[in-house]
Write an enzyme that holds these catalytic residues in place. Structure first.
Site, short mmCIF file in Angstrom:
data_model
loop_
_atom_site.label_atom_id
_atom_site.label_comp_id
_atom_site.label_asym_id
_atom_site.label_seq_id
_atom_site.Cartn_x
_atom_site.Cartn_y
_atom_site.Cartn_z
N ARG A 1 0.81 -1.22 0.00
CA ARG A 1 0.00 0.00 0.00
C ARG A 1 0.84 1.27 0.00
NH1 ARG A 1 -3.22 -3.84 2.60
NH2 ARG A 1 -4.86 -4.36 1.13
N THR B 1 1.95 -5.41 4.37
CA THR B 1 1.24 -4.86 3.21
C THR B 1 0.98 -3.37 3.35
OG1 THR B 1 -0.87 -5.45 4.23
CG2 THR B 1 0.08 -7.05 2.69
N GLU C 1 -4.91 -13.90 9.45
CA GLU C 1 -5.56 -15.17 9.09
C GLU C 1 -4.61 -16.36 9.29
OE1 GLU C 1 -6.54 -12.19 7.50
OE2 GLU C 1 -8.28 -12.64 8.75
N ASN D 1 -8.84 -7.89 12.93
CA ASN D 1 -9.69 -8.86 13.60
C ASN D 1 -8.90 -9.84 14.46
OD1 ASN D 1 -9.02 -9.95 10.73
ND2 ASN D 1 -9.43 -11.74 11.97
N ASP E 1 -14.77 -11.24 11.45
CA ASP E 1 -13.68 -10.68 10.64
C ASP E 1 -13.90 -9.18 10.40
OD1 ASP E 1 -11.33 -10.65 9.17
OD2 ASP E 1 -12.25 -11.36 7.32
N ARG F 1 -15.24 -2.13 9.03
CA ARG F 1 -15.94 -3.07 8.15
C ARG F 1 -17.39 -3.25 8.57
NH1 ARG F 1 -11.92 -8.11 6.77
NH2 ARG F 1 -10.12 -6.86 6.19
#
Ligand SMILES: [Cu+2]
Length: 680
Positions: free
Chosen positions: A133, A177, A195, A263, A306, A333
């Site tokens: 990013r 990222t 994850e 999350n 999530d 989210r």
């Protein structure tokens, strides 16, 4: 002689261990002018440019000034091109999804130097596409994190590596990222891997040497602040995810650094982690120099959906009830914008704790925070045949429940700009329901550790919203429905010329009136325009630039182009690329020459790998169950083929004699789907 020596010693002792860069530090504290030197424009992450040459009256004349291809870097289906380019003194720095960096003449697009990362192409722990990013800089060096979990510094003049510091190992589930933040001699980097059962953290490195100065773990060890929100006597918090997906913001007056935390892991299974699970899905403030905890606000307690806080936090100053207030906002989210007082982390407009439905097996939290104001996306799922439909915070166990927003939206990684002129935040949102179900997922180092699924059932409609939220009331000022999901990776930027610039996954680049939302200009770039744009000036000419290389998660058309626009531009639009899907179904590359489809392949229990296959008429495909659960492949809708339910290790071959395009699902797990294309 002696007094000089003492004086030198005193100066040495009083100089901090890190060396600051006064010019860059000053620019980072100031409104954004001709240069764009950090991911969010300056320390506030407002993405607000003071440039006014391009405005609401002349934006219709905007054309391409130049378009440069990044030599194929990151131009394949596994990549997303989401970086905000940085610009300083007429030179632009861009990083691609392969962590390759290019320096360009910001006026002409000519490539000046390039850095090829050479990252291991076998990295298997990038959860959501290969993506970077963006960068940070000081006067001499460029900083970025790599997917292989190294933070790297390059010489800005040559692109040569100055230092490289491993934060962790990608084999253990860690990737980077986000764009780092540079300020006063420190480089602050988050880490991803939520994850994969990792332990999230913010790492502060010495900008000159790459030495790690401190780490702040987002998951508390025994006895630390927040440890009371995890079950006593267990080590679940040590692999509880809580990663940092985005660039921090920093308030130099308060001396605090702010960031959003993702999350909890395992994502969909809360059964073994009773408690609120700090600092998952939270906004956090630390002392910027030392990493000492200052405050936190948790957006979702004991998250099982999530619901990352993945978008960058934004600092802003406002007046509420006649009082000047220091604000901070983050778009979740959940579809809500969380607006707090950044001095203490308390709600600025109001956030109520309300009782929510319970599922004792998931150890659900009794209440959840509900911000006052409007959500930017619907918070209940449209019913679908054969599935229970729920709303935000509807719990689930092993029987699937359809919930909206799902873990891919409202606002995911996309940044949210703020204009001090309008007082609005510009919030992209994803509308897509997820079918949530929990399953057993024992922890194995470096393997996916999610404990369930949230796939969208085949046929689910997917779209988006782009909303101006009034920062004084947290209510909608104006809203556009978008044909595609936005908020996954793109984003926007706002200017003192009264314009909001934003890309669309179908390749269009748009300018909107920041006050009214009216569309004033659109330009087809030819590639998925799924990155946040940036505004800068060279030799008195204002430019707007956007990386157009698509987004793996959105399914937008990939590429390797960087487009710059100006009022003197001469380049016209390109042909539109294939649009991204608006209905859930198998996506990804179509595999040819394949004779086996593995069910539960690549350690994803509910998957067909490859999910899209092209065969010739008369060919056979073998469906092999390599997962732990029984799965099947059954033609969707009118076709007539079926493997039946195959236990672990079993396989069944199907011969395709009729040309056509077939979708299929796993009957017990209807969110598992694939596609077979049979050619003559
Ligand atoms: Cu299945």
């Amino acid at each position: 002689m002696r007094s000089t020596a003492i004086l030198s010693l005193l100066i040495l002792l009083s100089t901090p261990a890190w060396a600051a860069d006064p010019e860059i530090d000053q620019m980072l504290r100031s409104p954004v002018g001709k240069d764009w030197i950090t991911n969010g424009g300056n320390l506030t992450n407002q993405r607000y440019s003071t440039l006014t040459q391009i405005d609401t009256t002349n934006v219709k004349q905007l054309k391409g000034a130049w378009m440069t291809r990044m030599k194929g870097s990151g131009a394949a289906g596994k990549y997303s091109f989401e970086a905000s380019p940085l610009v300083k003194n007429g030179i632009m720095y861009v990083i691609t999804g392969n962590d390759d960096v290019f320096a360009l003449n910001a006026k002409t697009g000519e490539i000046l130097w390039e850095y090829w990362s050479g990252i291991d192409q076998k990295i298997s722990t990038a959860c959501c596409g290969w993506v970077n990013r963006g960068l940070a800089m000081d006067e001499g060096l460029l900083y970025f994190g790599q997917l292989d979990a190294n933070v790297v510094a390059l010489d800005m003049k040559t692109g040569k590596v100055a230092w490289k510091t491993p934060i962790e190992k990608w084999e253990n589930g860690y990737t980077i990222t986000s764009a780092p933040l540079y300020y006063e001699g420190l480089v602050y980097s988050g880490i991803a891997g939520g994850e994969f059962g990792v332990r999230g953290r913010l790492t502060a490195l010495d900008a000159k040497t790459g030495e790690i100065k401190w780490r702040w773990y987002t998951l508390p060890g025994p006895g630390e602040i927040g440890s009371e929100t995890w079950p006593k006597g267990t080590d679940h918090s040590m692999r509880g995810g809580a990663t940092i997906w985005n660039t921090p913001a920093l308030d130099p007056q308060l001396g605090l650094i702010y960031f959003a935390v993702g999350n909890c892991g395992p994502d969909y299974d809360g059964s073994m982690r009773e408690g609120d699970n700090l600092f998952c899905t939270s906004m956090v403030a630390l002392k910027a120099k030392t990493g000492e905890y200052a405050w936190h606000f948790q957006q979702v307690h004991h998250d099982i959906w999530d619901y990352d806080a993945a978008s960058p936090v934004v600092l802003f100053d406002t007046v509420i009830n006649g009082q000047p207030r220091k604000g901070i906002a983050e778009a979740g989210r959940t579809g809500w914008l969380y607006i707090l007082d950044r001095t203490n982390g308390k709600p600025l407009i109001g956030i109520d704790e309300r009782p929510v439905p319970q599922e004792p097996r998931q150890k659900t939290a009794a209440t959840q925070p509900y911000p006052k104001g409007d959500a930017t996306v619907p918070q209940c799922a449209e019913p679908m045949p054969g599935l229970e439909a729920g709303c935000i915070f509807t719990p689930f166990w092993e029987t699937p429940v359809l919930v909206q927003p799902s873990g891919l939206g409202g606002t995911n990684w996309s940044p949210v700009p703020y204009s001090p002129d309008t007082g609005y935040f510009y919030v992209p949102g994803t509308i897509r329901a997820g079918s949530f179900a929990r399953y057993d997922n024992p922890f194995k180092l470096g393997q996916r550790y999610v404990g369930g699924t949230q796939a969208a059932p085949i046929g689910t409609q997917m779209s988006g919203t782009f909303t101006a939220i009034d920062g004084k009331t947290n209510t909608i000022a104006w809203q556009h429905k978008t044909p595609y999901r936005v908020g996954g990776g793109g984003g926007s930027t706002v200017t003192a010329g009264g314009l909001v610039f934003r890309g669309e996954p179908d390749g269009n680049f748009l300018a909107l009136d920041a006050k009214t939302g009216k569309e004033l200009w659109r330009f087809q770039t030819g590639f998925g325009a799924d990155a946040p744009p940036v505004v800068y000036e060279v030799d008195g000419e204002q430019f707007v630039v956007i990386a157009t290389g698509g987004n793996q998660l959105q399914g937008s058309a990939y590429g390797d182009a960087v487009w710059a626009f100006s009022l003197k531009g001469q380049l016209g639009p390109l042909w539109p690329p294939p649009p991204p899907p608006t209905v859930a179904g198998p996506i990804g590359p179509i595999a040819s020459g394949v004779d086996t489809v593995r069910m539960g392949g690549i350690n994803v229990e509910y998957s067909f790998v490859p999910s899209r296959v092209r065969v010739k008429k008369g060919d056979s495909l073998t469906f092999l169950n390599v997962g732990d659960l029984p799965h099947g492949a059954t033609a969707w809708q009118k076709a007539e083929w079926d493997t039946g339910i195959l236990p672990k290790g079993d396989k069944k071959s199907i011969t395709f004699n009729q040309p056509g395009i077939y979708y299929y699902i796993c009957l017990p797990h209807p969110w598992m789907y694939g596609q077979v294309i049979v050619e003559e």
